[in-house]
Design an enzyme around this catalytic site. Sequence first.
Site, PDB file in Angstrom:
ATOM      1  CG  ASP A   1      -2.046  -1.025   1.095  1.00 32.73           C
ATOM      2  OD1 ASP A   1      -2.125  -1.675   0.036  1.00 32.73           O
ATOM      3  OD2 ASP A   1      -2.834  -1.168   2.043  1.00 32.73           O
TER       4      ASP A   1
ATOM      5  CD  GLU B   1      -3.007   8.137   7.234  1.00 30.66           C
ATOM      6  OE1 GLU B   1      -3.806   7.213   7.406  1.00 30.66           O
ATOM      7  OE2 GLU B   1      -1.869   7.980   6.730  1.00 30.66           O
TER       8      GLU B   1
ATOM      9  CG  ASP C   1       0.175  12.094  22.483  1.00 31.01           C
ATOM     10  OD1 ASP C   1       0.262  12.992  23.337  1.00 31.01           O
ATOM     11  OD2 ASP C   1       0.452  10.898  22.719  1.00 31.01           O
TER      12      ASP C   1
ATOM     13  CB  SER D   1      -3.670   1.868  14.802  1.00 33.76           C
ATOM     14  OG  SER D   1      -3.222   3.177  14.539  1.00 33.76           O
TER      15      SER D   1
END
Length: 295
Positions: free
Chosen positions: A75, A151, A180, A196
């Site tokens: 990917d 993203e 974060d 994730s």
Amino acid sequence: MKIALYGQKFGKKNIPYLNQFIGYASNNSIDIYIEKSFLNILNSFEELKNLNFPVFSHHKELTKDFSLMFTFGGDGTILSAITLIRDSGIPIVGVNTGNLGFLASFNKDVFVKKIDQIFNKKLLLMQRSLLWLETSIKKNNKKFFNFALNEIVIFRKETVSMITIDAYINNEFLTSYWADGLIISTPTGSTGYSLSCGGPIISPDNKNFVLTPISPHNLFSRPLIISDQQNVHLKIHSRVKSYSLSMDTRLISMSQENELYIKKAPFYIYLLQEGENTYYKTLREKLLWGIDKRN
């Protein structure tokens, strides 16, 4: 017919598949153009050192008369390839020589068996939306392209302290993320970093984006799905002068005075997909759904 080949690395075990592919192209009067760095990688193998094909190294060389681009890798290779494909509309055939492969849907054996169908475009052509970034302070970085298939990620830099991200949707204040970082993901990228961090899986035919905070310090902060017709405006506050910004595989440092404006890109990326290898079949296989692991 003209086709393009692209890859970032290549294993010796894949040479027989590549030779079959080149032989098929030669027998069917298909012109092969290979990305310059990838050709250098292929020529490093004794078996492939005599490959002599025209090369390309710039997106302007991928004109609209190219019928397909074949990527050899995973990917990440496809994510890198779109910086060359851009808005050309050239469909990508992802040959998975890597590991996970949500986007690179053709494994090597299937790729060889389906090669006639691929060249005759009898398989599914999937349209994928992208994110588009504009900044309040223009960055003079020719290698940093302002679009992403998976993203856009904002995260803290050079500090263990959280950053604050003020988020606005269509100019209306949404919230301040104490975290974060923050991920803005397309449906394509929902199975990547966003997943994730607890983000939802969104099938690629949905017209949505998702905002997923990374390790949020305000406990009620949760992933948010929005329409891809909405605009996102972000202001970043940090104890240090800069923060990190990534777009797919590309990373850059930004000053905290630089505000971000994110919206849907004005073009799509097209992926050729095997008819039997549906999106949901890929999810089952990659995420091990329906497999009893109790024994």
